[in-house]
Design an enzyme around this catalytic site. Sequence first.
Site, PDB file in Angstrom:
ATOM      1  N   GLY A 127      56.763 -59.688  51.041  1.00  0.00           N
ATOM      2  CA  GLY A 127      57.418 -58.504  50.505  1.00  0.00           C
ATOM      3  C   GLY A 127      58.102 -58.621  49.170  1.00  0.00           C
ATOM      4  O   GLY A 127      58.883 -57.741  48.812  1.00  0.00           O
ATOM      5  N   GLY A 128      57.808 -59.663  48.386  1.00  0.00           N
ATOM      6  CA  GLY A 128      58.470 -59.803  47.091  1.00  0.00           C
ATOM      7  C   GLY A 128      58.255 -58.599  46.190  1.00  0.00           C
ATOM      8  O   GLY A 128      59.202 -58.069  45.597  1.00  0.00           O
TER       9      GLY A 128
ATOM     10  N   CYS B 164      47.358 -64.161  41.765  1.00  0.00           N
ATOM     11  CA  CYS B 164      48.077 -65.287  41.156  1.00  0.00           C
ATOM     12  C   CYS B 164      47.049 -66.395  40.894  1.00  0.00           C
ATOM     13  O   CYS B 164      47.225 -67.539  41.290  1.00  0.00           O
ATOM     14  CB  CYS B 164      49.218 -65.775  42.035  1.00  0.00           C
ATOM     15  SG  CYS B 164      48.754 -66.178  43.738  1.00  0.00           S
TER      16      CYS B 164
END
EC number: 2.1.1.-
Length: 425
Positions: free
Chosen positions: A240-241, A359
């Site tokens: 949940g960042g 990423c």
Amino acid sequence: MTPAARLAASIDIIGSILERAAAADRVLADWQKHNRYAGSKDRRAIADQVYAVLRDQGMRRWRLEAAGAAVTPRLLVMADAATPLMEWQRLCDGGKYAPPVLDDAEAATLARLPSDEDAPLWARGNLPAAVLPLAEAAFGSDTDMELAALNGRAPLDLRVNLLKATREHLLEQLRGEEIAAAPTPFSPLGIRVPEKVRLEMNMLYRDGLIEPQDEAAQLAGLLVDARPGMTVVDLCAGAGGKTLLLAAAMRNQGELHAIDNDPRRLARLPVRLARAGVRNTTVHQADDLPRFLQEMEGRADRVLLDVPCTGSGTWRRNPEARWRYDPASLDEVLRRQAGLLDDGARLVKPGGVLVYATCSVLPVENGDQIDRFLGHHGEFTELPLSEVWGNTITVQRIQSGTRLSLTPYRHGTDGFFAVALRRAG
């Protein structure tokens, strides 16, 4: 602890990292939990030695292979060109807390390690030889510098929770605690602090005013351009960042939906939402995905797809992960990414925006995926970064065009890719 005992502990930890295919920080934390007799200096010295091995693993593997030896945790730790054989023999004295005495084969291997002058780029860059062509395709003439940066130590970036504070206020508070905090150069939400700050003990973190998040991830989250009153979906929310970033951007107004197929990571999100003061977010379990896709089809103003990937952009934080690269696994990851792109596209309403992010620094996961998607979804077009960010971020300081490609060498961030795709109205 004696130097020999520290060496023995380092060998055991390296062995656990290799055998368990686990993250280094998790293995180190487990070791410290079960060996509380080790003082703070011992823990720091052992962690430093473990990470020194992991960041030099390519060279150490090459030295051992060139010497005709198998790669074992003991030899991996000792294949250090700067330490003479006599020192290892002194430390491995067979004492109660020391490593076992070197046998003749091990001693012979360490005595014939080759000169580093002949090391190939994959070894110097600390990554498997099979990954090198992918890295060269990503970085071109900057490959040497990017691999060196990707093998360096990452800074600790924090994201300000705008629901509770401003960056200026938090910078003042952190500096008041004698923490050398500075604004991140690109993200208007970011603060960079020394790596050794114990964040979990800081009240600003415990009260939900700050969250750890690399600047690259912040920039990708800001590319969503979530606004109050919108309907927004974080389709690969993980822990949940970015969900927290989106909620703050929406000022707790509108609908934010978070879903992920990893229940263990998703289980952490409700606690994080409560700490951050988020009230507009619904967390959906992975089992709900078919129903969710059907009910939300064509309803979302914004959809964020921070898809599962190789994680190659985070290898400076997880240097051990690069040695787990598997071409067969990559093929499966690519298929999953393509499927998630198709799922995400279903949710976007006419005029809405789909943001794809990884990423990763590998083109096959980034631009190649977008090219494939656009070839099958002519209703979507790429948005210029300047149009999405407007005056919030000075795009020229990062890059122009439509595709955000961040790297450790050029930007001082994790490797990250993101692109915003608008659906025709």
